[in-house]
Structures are given as structure tokens and as C-alpha cells.
Scaffold this motif. Sequence first.
Motif, short mmCIF file in Angstrom:
data_model
loop_
_atom_site.label_atom_id
_atom_site.label_comp_id
_atom_site.label_asym_id
_atom_site.label_seq_id
_atom_site.Cartn_x
_atom_site.Cartn_y
_atom_site.Cartn_z
N GLY A 39 -16.93 29.94 -70.28
CA GLY A 39 -18.37 29.26 -70.33
C GLY A 39 -19.16 29.73 -69.08
N GLY A 40 -20.08 28.96 -68.67
CA GLY A 40 -20.96 29.47 -67.66
C GLY A 40 -20.30 29.98 -66.32
N LYS A 41 -19.47 28.95 -65.73
CA LYS A 41 -18.95 29.13 -64.56
C LYS A 41 -18.20 30.63 -64.54
CE LYS A 41 -18.05 24.31 -63.59
NZ LYS A 41 -17.19 23.19 -63.28
N PRO B 58 -18.98 35.13 -74.06
CA PRO B 58 -19.23 33.63 -74.06
C PRO B 58 -18.49 32.93 -74.96
CG PRO B 58 -21.05 34.59 -75.16
CD PRO B 58 -20.57 35.72 -74.78
N THR B 59 -17.75 31.80 -74.52
CA THR B 59 -16.91 30.87 -75.54
C THR B 59 -18.14 29.57 -76.17
OG1 THR B 59 -15.93 29.63 -73.91
CG2 THR B 59 -14.89 31.61 -74.94
N ILE B 60 -18.99 29.30 -75.28
CA ILE B 60 -19.95 28.50 -75.69
C ILE B 60 -21.35 28.92 -75.16
CG2 ILE B 60 -18.29 26.51 -74.95
CD1 ILE B 60 -19.69 26.06 -72.21
N ILE B 61 -22.25 28.09 -75.89
CA ILE B 61 -23.65 28.39 -75.67
C ILE B 61 -24.27 27.06 -75.13
CG2 ILE B 61 -26.09 29.20 -76.63
CD1 ILE B 61 -24.03 31.56 -76.51
N SER B 62 -24.66 26.88 -73.77
CA SER B 62 -24.91 25.60 -73.20
C SER B 62 -26.25 25.88 -72.57
CB SER B 62 -23.83 25.00 -72.48
OG SER B 62 -23.37 25.75 -71.45
N ASN B 63 -26.35 27.18 -71.70
CA ASN B 63 -27.53 27.52 -70.94
C ASN B 63 -27.82 28.69 -71.04
OD1 ASN B 63 -26.25 28.60 -68.50
ND2 ASN B 63 -25.06 26.77 -68.55
N SER C 9 -26.66 33.99 -60.69
CA SER C 9 -25.51 33.42 -60.69
C SER C 9 -25.66 31.98 -60.09
CB SER C 9 -24.58 34.20 -59.88
OG SER C 9 -24.05 35.26 -60.66
N VAL C 10 -25.32 31.04 -60.64
CA VAL C 10 -25.31 29.55 -60.18
C VAL C 10 -23.82 29.40 -59.46
CG1 VAL C 10 -25.69 27.12 -60.56
CG2 VAL C 10 -27.01 28.70 -61.89
N LEU C 11 -23.82 29.26 -58.34
CA LEU C 11 -22.67 29.10 -57.62
C LEU C 11 -22.92 27.99 -56.43
CD1 LEU C 11 -22.26 32.76 -56.50
CD2 LEU C 11 -21.13 31.46 -58.58
N LYS C 12 -21.60 27.43 -56.23
CA LYS C 12 -21.71 26.27 -55.00
C LYS C 12 -20.89 26.77 -53.71
CE LYS C 12 -19.03 23.71 -57.94
NZ LYS C 12 -18.39 23.03 -58.59
N ASP C 13 -21.63 26.38 -52.69
CA ASP C 13 -21.23 26.88 -51.46
C ASP C 13 -20.09 25.96 -50.79
OD1 ASP C 13 -22.42 24.65 -50.40
OD2 ASP C 13 -24.06 25.39 -49.51
N HIS D 177 -25.22 20.59 -68.14
CA HIS D 177 -26.68 20.92 -67.35
C HIS D 177 -27.67 21.11 -68.47
CE1 HIS D 177 -28.99 23.37 -64.74
NE2 HIS D 177 -29.29 24.07 -65.91
N GLY D 178 -27.60 22.02 -69.30
CA GLY D 178 -28.65 21.95 -70.23
C GLY D 178 -29.13 20.58 -70.90
N TYR D 179 -28.12 19.71 -71.30
CA TYR D 179 -28.71 18.34 -71.66
C TYR D 179 -29.42 17.87 -70.62
CZ TYR D 179 -28.50 13.61 -73.99
OH TYR D 179 -28.68 12.57 -74.67
N GLN D 180 -28.93 17.92 -69.50
CA GLN D 180 -29.70 17.17 -68.40
C GLN D 180 -30.86 17.42 -68.00
OE1 GLN D 180 -27.29 15.38 -64.96
NE2 GLN D 180 -28.02 17.26 -63.90
N VAL D 181 -31.02 18.90 -68.01
CA VAL D 181 -32.38 19.50 -67.72
C VAL D 181 -33.47 19.48 -68.86
CG1 VAL D 181 -31.60 21.34 -65.86
CG2 VAL D 181 -31.82 22.02 -68.41
N GLY D 182 -32.89 19.13 -69.92
CA GLY D 182 -33.66 19.07 -71.20
C GLY D 182 -34.24 17.51 -71.05
N VAL D 183 -33.72 16.58 -70.73
CA VAL D 183 -34.14 15.46 -70.56
C VAL D 183 -35.34 15.12 -69.62
CG1 VAL D 183 -33.66 12.98 -70.17
CG2 VAL D 183 -32.27 14.24 -71.64
N LEU D 184 -34.81 15.79 -68.27
CA LEU D 184 -35.68 15.81 -67.17
C LEU D 184 -36.92 16.76 -67.57
CD1 LEU D 184 -32.74 16.39 -64.61
CD2 LEU D 184 -34.46 14.27 -64.76
N SER D 185 -36.92 17.68 -68.42
CA SER D 185 -38.07 18.53 -68.67
C SER D 185 -39.12 17.66 -69.19
CB SER D 185 -37.70 19.63 -69.67
OG SER D 185 -38.78 20.39 -69.85
#
Length: 355
Positions: free
Chosen positions: A93-95, A115-120, A128-132, A265-273
Motif C-alpha cells: 500500500g501507500g506506506k 500496488p495492492t490497494i488503490i486508496s490515494n 513521499s509522505v513520511l513521518k519524522d 486518508h483518501g476518505y478523510q480528505v474527500g470529506v474535508l474537500s
Amino acid sequence: MSIYTQIAYLPIIFQVGHGKINNLQEILSSKNLKFNNILLLSGATHSNEMAKNISLEHLNHHEIVNDNTLEEVQRISEMVYINRYDLILAIGGGKVLDVAKRISQTQRINHISIPTIISNDGLISPISVLKDNKGITQSVSGNMPTGVIIDINLIEKAPIRYLQAAAGDILSNMSATNDWFIAASNNKERVNDIGFQLSRMAAHSLINFDKIDLNSKHFLKMVIQGQVNSGIAMALSGSSRPCSGSEHLISHAIDFLNVSKATLHGYQVGVLSLFCLFLQKKLDKVHLQYARKIKLTTDLDEIYQLDEKEWIEIFRVSRNMRPGRATILDKFSDKALLSKYSEFLTASHKVENNL
């Protein structure tokens, strides 16, 4: 080099179909691509099982990606350097894909994504979306994949909520591009016209699709194409701007504050959009119709049980997620955003009742 003149290096391989994972050697050979020391990356669960069935010449090691962190990127980068791998094959997936993209850039090594999923829209983007080490999400540069191989058989095995999230993520292109235009109008940024239009086209093609159905293979392929176009838009623009605006800033704040770990993430930003489109005075009936068809709620209170103080804190933190990125949020105070959210709920519910 200026991001307005740089060349986007697009994938050499882009294949979508059934059973593609079983023909990896043939796919590489058809493009005259030869590698002598291949590292396979996967997640720890679902994609790990799929990775065990991959057969490819010179595939010498399989490594698990534990999380999309800068620390994990550093750990695997050292492994790539020491063992002199010449290709990363990333399945997951995305990670997993985000970690692979970043390592590909820092170690100057090719990578191929399965990819094994299509979510974003991270599927093909150079971001690259990464966490510090503080858990703060960062969007950093990464390499576009040398190849993207999408096996429909794998994607169809994923829960339907991942497709729903992907469809929601593409909706966020609308508010993101509106924010980009706002920034340009205030002389804070320049717009890459092709990136802007590709992002809008990806969203419009889905929003106005006449057979929106999460169980339809045709719709699935449309979503995949939309995600690809979104990724190319970001590559051409040299940033996530075409697909990330005010909705993503609020989403990053929600994640940072650990409000919800269960929402994709995709669901969340869709609602927020939808909310951000309302702020931009661009929310249209067709957006709400689309949200209903993909079962996207218009009411954030259905997802998060928050009081007014918590929402104000989210709005405050959102402004610090990407310093310097101008969006519609800049036009409102935190308390004003809370008031606007109440107005949004009333307006959207009124429209929904008449759909």
C-alpha cells in the motif's frame, strides 16, 4: 533547477490488467530492462503474503517495511547501499510505496511499484509522505517509479473501502486546485498549467461519470486512471500542489493530533474537500451527488466525536502543517472556521435532502 522548467521522468512501464504479477520477468524483458541484484519490499501482513509468491530472476532479498517513517527510510537505505541493490521492487500500500520512492531518490536506484490497494494519489507521484521522529507527517520528494504494474486481481481482493478512499481522494483535487489558484491570484505562487488541468480532469472524469459504482470494474479502472493522472500532475508541477490544499492541511492536523486512526486518508480528505469547497464558495450539487454515490459522508461528526475546542485546535494546527502554503484557510480565523463548518453542515444537509 526551477520546478517550472524541470522535466518529469515518467514511468517506462505502466501496465494494468489481470494476472500481471505472474508475468514480471516477461514485462521487464519486453522493455529490455535487466537487473542483477533486486530488493523486494512489502508490508508486514497482506502484501507480505503476496510477496512470497513473486518469482523474478536475481531477486535476492525480501525486506518488510514497518512504517512510513524517515527512520525506516534510513534503515533500508543503508541496506541498499551496503548490498548494492540495483532495483527495488515494492509491493504493498501507500506506506511501502512512499518508502520505496524516497529510497529510490536518495540512493539513486530504480524502483518498480506493484500496488495492492488503490486508496490515494501516491501511486505514481514523485511525493513521499513520511513521518519524522515526532510523528509529524511530511511530504518530501521521491523518485517517480521506473514502472507501475497494477494487477486487477490484487486490487479486487482489497476491501471496498480502499476504492472508496481513492475515489474520495480524487475529489480533493477540486479544492486543492482552487487553493492553488487563490495562491497564484495573490502572487504567492505560480501555477503549472498542465499540472493544474490534469488534476482537474482527473476529478471531473469521476465526478461526472455516468456509472459511479464501487462494485463496477469499469469504475475501478476509471479511479486508477484518475490516480495516475493526479500523480503525473504532481510530477509536472514539481510538488503536491495540484492534489493537496486546505483539505490536506486539516487532514494532516487530524492525524497529528491522533483524532482518528481508523479513517483512511483518501476518505478523510474527500470529506474535508466538501467543506473546503464550501469555504471557497465552489461547492456544487454535483459534488454532493458524487459523495453520496461513493458513500462518502458530508458530516465529519459521523467520523469524529469532537467538541468545539477540539475543532479549533485542529484548525490551529492545520496552519502549521505546511508553512508557506497559501490556502482558503488563511482567510478565516479558527473560530470563524468553526462557524463556517456549522453553516456547511446545514447547507449540505439541505441539498442532500433534495437529491
